[in-house]
Enzyme design. Structure first.
Site, PDB file in Angstrom:
ATOM      1  N   THR A 102      80.101   8.261  64.671  1.00  0.00           N
ATOM      2  CA  THR A 102      80.171   8.165  63.185  1.00  0.00           C
ATOM      3  C   THR A 102      79.756   9.159  62.488  1.00  0.00           C
ATOM      4  OG1 THR A 102      79.077   5.837  63.772  1.00  0.00           O
ATOM      5  CG2 THR A 102      79.707   6.283  61.454  1.00  0.00           C
TER       6      THR A 102
ATOM      7  N   GLU B 169      71.684  13.776  61.353  1.00  0.00           N
ATOM      8  CA  GLU B 169      70.895  13.440  62.479  1.00  0.00           C
ATOM      9  C   GLU B 169      71.373  12.662  62.876  1.00  0.00           C
ATOM     10  OE1 GLU B 169      68.447  15.327  62.800  1.00  0.00           O
ATOM     11  OE2 GLU B 169      67.659  15.384  60.470  1.00  0.00           O
TER      12      GLU B 169
ATOM     13  N   GLU C 271      74.719   8.686  76.480  1.00  0.00           N
ATOM     14  CA  GLU C 271      73.385   8.883  75.958  1.00  0.00           C
ATOM     15  C   GLU C 271      73.575   7.170  76.108  1.00  0.00           C
ATOM     16  OE1 GLU C 271      73.799   8.391  71.462  1.00  0.00           O
ATOM     17  OE2 GLU C 271      71.637   9.131  71.551  1.00  0.00           O
TER      18      GLU C 271
ATOM     19  N   CYS D  56      66.014   8.109  69.646  1.00  0.00           N
ATOM     20  CA  CYS D  56      67.660   9.025  69.703  1.00  0.00           C
ATOM     21  C   CYS D  56      66.711  10.332  70.638  1.00  0.00           C
ATOM     22  CB  CYS D  56      67.896   9.510  68.137  1.00  0.00           C
ATOM     23  SG  CYS D  56      66.330   9.875  66.792  1.00  0.00           S
TER      24      CYS D  56
ATOM     25  N   LYS E 168      71.482   2.459  52.019  1.00  0.00           N
ATOM     26  CA  LYS E 168      72.131   1.822  53.235  1.00  0.00           C
ATOM     27  C   LYS E 168      71.240   1.126  54.420  1.00  0.00           C
ATOM     28  CE  LYS E 168      75.795   1.815  55.920  1.00  0.00           C
ATOM     29  NZ  LYS E 168      75.390   1.122  56.565  1.00  0.00           N
TER      30      LYS E 168
HETATM   31  P1  NAD Z   1      75.590   3.833  64.030  1.00  0.00           P
HETATM   32  O1  NAD Z   1      76.686   5.346  64.101  1.00  0.00           O
HETATM   33  O2  NAD Z   1      76.793   3.103  64.256  1.00  0.00           O
HETATM   34  O3  NAD Z   1      75.417   3.363  62.653  1.00  0.00           O
HETATM   35  C1  NAD Z   1      74.644   4.133  61.691  1.00  0.00           C
HETATM   36  C2  NAD Z   1      74.884   3.520  60.543  1.00  0.00           C
HETATM   37  O4  NAD Z   1      76.270   3.965  60.000  1.00  0.00           O
HETATM   38  C3  NAD Z   1      74.596   2.108  59.926  1.00  0.00           C
HETATM   39  O5  NAD Z   1      74.235   2.012  58.857  1.00  0.00           O
HETATM   40  C4  NAD Z   1      76.300   1.917  59.976  1.00  0.00           C
HETATM   41  O6  NAD Z   1      76.675   0.797  59.116  1.00  0.00           O
HETATM   42  C5  NAD Z   1      77.035   3.301  59.740  1.00  0.00           C
HETATM   43  N1  NAD Z   1      78.245   3.612  60.152  1.00  0.00           N
HETATM   44  C6  NAD Z   1      78.997   2.667  60.279  1.00  0.00           C
HETATM   45  N2  NAD Z   1      80.376   3.799  60.644  1.00  0.00           N
HETATM   46  C7  NAD Z   1      80.375   4.600  59.825  1.00  0.00           C
HETATM   47  C8  NAD Z   1      80.894   5.304  58.671  1.00  0.00           C
HETATM   48  N3  NAD Z   1      82.452   5.178  59.352  1.00  0.00           N
HETATM   49  N4  NAD Z   1      81.433   5.663  57.745  1.00  0.00           N
HETATM   50  C9  NAD Z   1      79.663   5.809  57.403  1.00  0.00           C
HETATM   51  N5  NAD Z   1      78.800   5.055  57.853  1.00  0.00           N
HETATM   52  C10 NAD Z   1      79.090   4.376  58.821  1.00  0.00           C
HETATM   53  O7  NAD Z   1      74.664   4.133  64.562  1.00  0.00           O
HETATM   54  P2  NAD Z   1      73.834   3.365  65.439  1.00  0.00           P
HETATM   55  O8  NAD Z   1      74.326   2.725  66.525  1.00  0.00           O
HETATM   56  O9  NAD Z   1      72.872   2.075  64.021  1.00  0.00           O
HETATM   57  O10 NAD Z   1      72.298   3.863  65.535  1.00  0.00           O
HETATM   58  C11 NAD Z   1      72.075   4.336  66.959  1.00  0.00           C
HETATM   59  C12 NAD Z   1      72.504   5.799  66.661  1.00  0.00           C
HETATM   60  O11 NAD Z   1      71.995   6.776  65.852  1.00  0.00           O
HETATM   61  C13 NAD Z   1      72.493   6.718  68.637  1.00  0.00           C
HETATM   62  O12 NAD Z   1      73.363   7.888  68.349  1.00  0.00           O
HETATM   63  C14 NAD Z   1      71.054   7.641  68.205  1.00  0.00           C
HETATM   64  O13 NAD Z   1      71.011   8.214  69.226  1.00  0.00           O
HETATM   65  C15 NAD Z   1      71.084   7.352  66.331  1.00  0.00           C
HETATM   66  N6  NAD Z   1      70.635   8.239  66.499  1.00  0.00           N
HETATM   67  C16 NAD Z   1      69.736   9.655  65.550  1.00  0.00           C
HETATM   68  C17 NAD Z   1      69.021   9.845  65.585  1.00  0.00           C
HETATM   69  C18 NAD Z   1      68.657  11.203  65.097  1.00  0.00           C
HETATM   70  O14 NAD Z   1      67.452  11.941  64.236  1.00  0.00           O
HETATM   71  N7  NAD Z   1      69.357  12.448  64.907  1.00  0.00           N
HETATM   72  C19 NAD Z   1      67.364   9.007  65.038  1.00  0.00           C
HETATM   73  C20 NAD Z   1      68.045   7.639  65.133  1.00  0.00           C
HETATM   74  C21 NAD Z   1      69.037   7.315  66.252  1.00  0.00           C
END
Ligand code: NAD
Length: 487
Positions: A227, A245, A376, A279, A172
């Site tokens: 999340t 991650e 962040e 990230c 997804k």
């Molecule tokens: P997010 O947590 O809002 O969403 C990530 C994904 O989770 C999306 O597909 C979203 O639709 C889904 N989601 C949202 N709520 C959910 C729930 N309750 N249960 C399950 N899935 C859910 O993150 P974002 O804003 O899309 O991404 C940015 C964040 O991701 C930043 O904090 C960044 O640091 C982190 N990130 C981490 C890595 C890593 O490898 N550590 C890599 C890239 C991004």
């Protein structure tokens, strides 16, 4: 092919599937609608999970060499359509098209490399009496949940690792950037058995449906720490395996012996690449007092010659923030810093007009407990922080709930290595940042994650260890003696 058609369907059980409702996907540079992604219903998710479960026994029984060939097909399909993928990527994600192309090619490279990784068999004991070995068997159906900042590459890390180890997948993408993944699903239909690789798209409800779904055995999630905590709580219902991650607040520590001009350019891109939406971007830049002013001047000079704009326009180096929600968050962070009297060395003014553009903004030595330091930003806002003493700066770097990455910059690599060993993060780079490879484990400490991706450790997160213990033939008399039975 240089452009895809704008028909987007999900891939469920090997077929294209649309839905009654759709989501508009917005180009963040223009705010125009790029395309419509299906907004799947709960029944459709059930169908995708059921298809993945049905496909699992045959896929796990498929010889590993054959699975390797089919996973490598992802690389072929992505590479063969790279220009079309890069264009669509820029339209939905905003990143300049040459940098979008880098992610597309990296995704192909990862798929190819992961397809060749070894799945180890560990011999625990091999004696005349007994052989005990531990194999790594697939877990079942993997639910892969992907964020919007690297929507293709982070997806491929999960998909390739899950499939080569014998799992089936329901992936997804983020509702903000679903289109490239939907196209990948469409193009892979002819190559994989039905149900092995399913791509679904939808709104905020879908992630929670997946994490609580009894038919999914493992969740591989990349996204924010907030999340991630919800994912872990929800996955507990059927004790799903999880790899998380999550967010980061990476500190860079710059010692006074560096070549300022050269390092400033590297630091700039490590902080502001993808407009700060990485990230492992440098999010707190600690510079020794002796060179603080010189580094500040150089960073501002790089900022002033860097072009931000629509990623499809030639010469654009930085694109917009990917979505309105994140744009408003970053803008609020800037406004709060200004209201608190913090000084911007460059940027700090968000222009009106179309597109979610926030200029490169560098805050001059803000207080350590201000939000621009502790949070962040996930946008082009960077606190530049002064330090005098190495022990003190290590303590400041570690005083974070996050522990994803960090970097140390010095001409003395022994000294840098000693500092690196004292940082509480999953990766520490010396004189570079963000170097990640398919063969290197990558993950976060503290609130930055659980488990790793990539490398042998990352691959094994898609498996359950299974120990087979074989008692070799023994004479009945020997057995009786061993069990203390009188002859
Ligand atoms: P997010 O947590 O809002 O969403 C990530 C994904 O989770 C999306 O597909 C979203 O639709 C889904 N989601 C949202 N709520 C959910 C729930 N309750 N249960 C399950 N899935 C859910 O993150 P974002 O804003 O899309 O991404 C940015 C964040 O991701 C930043 O904090 C960044 O640091 C982190 N990130 C981490 C890595 C890593 O490898 N550590 C890599 C890239 C991004």
């Amino acid at each position: 092919m240089t452009a895809f058609d704008r028909d987007f369907t999900m891939t469920i059980d090997g077929a294209g599937v649309s839905s009654d409702a759709t989501i508009d996907v917005i180009n963040p540079a223009t705010e125009d609608v790029v395309g419509q992604a299906p907004d799947l219903s709960r029944d459709q998710l059930d169908a995708a999970v059921a298809a993945a479960r049905r496909a699992f026994p045959a896929w796990r029984a498929t010889p590993l060499d054959q699975r390797r060939i089919l996973v490598a097909k992802f690389a072929e399909v992505i590479g063969g359509n790279a220009a079309a993928f890069a264009r669509l990527f820029t339209l939905e994600q905003g990143r300049p098209v040459d940098k979008a192309m880098q992610e597309i090619l990296a995704s192909a490279f990862w798929a190819q490399s992961i397809s060749q990784q070894e799945i180890p068999v560990i011999v625990n004991e091999d004696t005349p009496e007994r052989r005990s070995e531990t194999r790594h068997v697939p877990i079942g159906v993997v639910g892969a949940i992907v964020p919007w900042n690297f929507p293709m590459m982070l997806g491929l890390w999960k998909i390739a690792s899950a499939l080569v180890t014998g799992n089936t997948v329901v992936v997804k993408p983020s509702p903000f950037t679903p289109l490239t993944m939907l196209k990948l699903g469409e193009l892979m239909r002819e190559h994989l058995p039905a149900g092995v690789f399913n791509v679904v798209s939808g709104g905020d409800a879908v992630g929670p449906w997946m994490t609580e779904h009894p038919g999914i055995d493992k969740i591989s999630f990349t996204g924010s720490s907030a999340t991630g905590r919800r994912v872990m709580a929800s996955a507990a219902a059927n004790l799903k395996r999880v790899t998380l991650e999550l967010g980061g607040n990476d500190a860079a520590i710059v010692l006074p012996d560096v070549d300022v001009k050269q390092v400033a350019e590297q630091l700039f891109w490590a902080a502001f690449g993808n407009s700060g939406q990485i990230c492992i971007a440098i999010k707190r830049l600690y510079v020794h007092a002796d060179i603080y002013d010189a580094v500040a001047r150089e960073l501002v000079a790089v900022a002033e010659r860097t072009r931000m704009g629509d990623g499809l326009e030639q010469g654009t180096e930085l694109g917009p923030i990917q979505n309105r929600q994140q744009f408003e968050r970053v803008r609020a962070l800037i406004e709060e810093a200004k209201a608190a009297g913090q000084v911007f060395l460059t940027g700090g003014e968000v222009p009106d007009g179309k597109g979610y553009f926030i200029p490169v903004s560098i805050v001059d030595n803000p207080p350590e407990d201000s939000r621009v330091v502790t949070e962040e930003a996930f946008g082009p806002v960077l606190p530049l922080l002064r330090f005098d003493d190495v022990d003190e700066v290590i303590a400041r770097a570690n005083a974070s709930e996050y522990g994803l990455g960090g970097s140390v910059w010095s001409a003395d690599t022994d000294r840098a290595e000693e500092i690196a060993g004292r940082l509480e993060t999953g990766t520490v780079w010396i004189n570079e940042a963000q170097y990640i490879m398919p063969w290197t484990p990558f993950g976060g400490h503290k609130q930055s994650g659980v488990g790793v991706e990539n490398g042998a450790d990352g691959l094994l997160e898609y498996t359950n260890p299974q120990t087979i213990s074989i008692r070799k033939t023994v004479a009945p008399a020997e057995l009786r003696a061993e069990q203390g039975v009188a002859a």
